[in-house]
Motif scaffolding. Sequence first.
Motif: not given
Length: 222
Positions: A138-147, A212-222
């Motif tokens: 766990w950590h602060g809030p965040g977003f993760s988007e799959v490409i 699958d083998t995936s491409v994704f972007i994660s952004t953590f807030l705070g």
Amino acid sequence: MAARLFPLLLLPLGWVRPGACTDLPGGGWLAGTVPEEPRCTVERADASVTYSLFLQRFAFSRPVILGGVTDNSAFRALCTREKLLAAFGPLPVRLSTANTYSYRKVDVPFQEYVDHLLKPQDPARLGSGSGSGVPFHWHGPGFSEVIFGRKRWFLYPPDKHPHFHPNETTLAWLQHTYPTLPPAQRPLECTLRPGEVLYFPDRWWHATLNLDTSVFISTFLG
């Protein structure tokens, strides 16, 4: 293994895998065989969600999967196997277990990482490719988007500590621990597909599994 490409790009866990050509669906990265969950239990919303409604319903209380809120077509065009190898092939990638309890680092060229190290996950050890993932943390809030690809998520609220071993892979947990959990003790879960964004609030436990083998972007807030 989590991989970091210096100095330009962060490569999240298991996000690329060799493919025969780049005109195939998925940017040239091959699909895996790890199954999706029988039923998604994370709420879904779309671009009609206003900022005030997001704050009221999700920002501080529960995760949500957002669809149709971004246009990542330009980024998708840059993330095919061919484009990434052409741009970053000779550069070093730093590999490390995506586990708070282990910090071993290994540097290899990105080309070698793609050609030789990406393979389906062994349930007994952390690695890359289909079946890889990040154990519960766990950590602060965040977003993760799959490409590209699909990414399965497991989430618990802060007051529910998941039962897991810190050095066990997510795939091993899914195969051995998950089936023993009573329904009331199972996590919220859902599979994120290309173009979808998952938001999770502060201090929510979460683990991931790359179907699958995936491409994704994660952004953590705070």
